[in-house]
Design a protein around this motif. Sequence first.
Motif, mmCIF file in Angstrom:
data_model
loop_
_atom_site.group_PDB
_atom_site.id
_atom_site.type_symbol
_atom_site.label_atom_id
_atom_site.label_comp_id
_atom_site.label_asym_id
_atom_site.label_seq_id
_atom_site.Cartn_x
_atom_site.Cartn_y
_atom_site.Cartn_z
ATOM 1 N N PHE A 149 0.854 -1.177 0.000
ATOM 2 C CA PHE A 149 0.000 0.000 0.000
ATOM 3 C C PHE A 149 0.898 1.237 0.000
ATOM 4 O O PHE A 149 1.709 1.416 0.915
ATOM 5 C CB PHE A 149 -0.898 0.019 1.236
ATOM 6 N N TYR B 100 -13.419 -1.853 4.283
ATOM 7 C CA TYR B 100 -12.263 -2.378 4.999
ATOM 8 C C TYR B 100 -12.721 -3.216 6.186
ATOM 9 O O TYR B 100 -13.842 -3.076 6.682
ATOM 10 C CB TYR B 100 -11.353 -1.237 5.483
ATOM 11 N N ALA C 35 -5.708 1.911 3.289
ATOM 12 C CA ALA C 35 -6.489 2.844 2.474
ATOM 13 C C ALA C 35 -5.945 4.266 2.582
ATOM 14 O O ALA C 35 -6.103 5.066 1.655
ATOM 15 C CB ALA C 35 -7.954 2.809 2.900
ATOM 16 N N TYR D 207 -5.794 0.502 -3.828
ATOM 17 C CA TYR D 207 -6.249 -0.084 -2.571
ATOM 18 C C TYR D 207 -6.915 -1.442 -2.813
ATOM 19 O O TYR D 207 -6.585 -2.440 -2.158
ATOM 20 C CB TYR D 207 -7.219 0.866 -1.863
#
Length: 342
Positions: free
Chosen positions: A96, A231, A240, A249
């Motif tokens: 991420f 999530y 995120a 994401y």
Amino acid sequence: MKHKKAFEIQFNWIFVLIAGAAILIIFTLVIFKQRSLSESSTNSIALRSMESVIDGTSVSTDTSSLIAVSDLSIEVDCGKISIGKISKQYPRLVLFSPSSIKGNKIIAQTMSFSAPYKSSNLLFMTSQQIKYILIGNSDLIKSINKSLPSEINKENFSSYDPSKIRNSNNYKVRFVFDNLDVSPLGLPPSLSRMPDGDVSALKITGNLDKGSVDFYENRAGSFVSKGTSYYIGKAALIGAIYADTLEHYECNMKNVFAKHDIVTKVYIGRTNGLKDDTSLSGECRQAYSNSVSYISRIESASNILSDNLPLSESEMNNIAGSSESLSIQNKEAQKFSCPMIY
């Protein structure tokens, strides 16, 4: 004779000019070729260094570090890392990060993904040249602020007041809002001249356990919605925040659930074995029998989420609910001194 001699002199000069130009062109091409080879070599070395960073940090859990790297622009896409013209695909990569990491210092952080058992480490990366602005005074924002490494360039405001936001010459700015309607908000005047896409925002609706996240980016001086996702757990929520696009994401979360699916299959086999073990007490076997259905639901939902995008809210909720029920059964097993389910 004089005319012939003059012609020969002119021809010689023309020949010298042509030959000189050809030599200059050849030397220029050689220089550009050498420069290109040098840049490719530098980028290849930098990419291998990134691989080492990813491999080294991914094995640690709940850590953060500041890593010195070459001052290059690193582009991160779905399972792909590029430095200049050099790129490499990484199947099932879980990283991420913003789409572009610049500067000579990278902040790396890891957190474990558990639902309810741990299945993978999530790796986060960003640059000190990106500013993160947290808006809100809720327990959720306070927890996020505490969870982000101190090395990150971040600020926290209790409310959104555009006049208080300063431009610190960051190449990207990311806002994080808690339950605030972002769509009608205009950009702070200090950031209004930043290129489209370089200012982004994440609106969180939920808590640390589960919720939805709305992605926004700047377009013509305002925040424009780029879509909604979901999530489970704090690690995915932090992911995120690091990922500045919805696509990045969800691509990472798809890979997370692929790993969760594999781990869950192992737990199904183990729990079925415990359920059928006649040497264990009736209370133990009852807890395992109850658990099998919950683990099976987690496996089914993880499999669906690993194969399909966008992420399904119903399947995410299925995992969250089944995880909570499985956690209760795990405590039951512990209460009767049974082997733990996970």
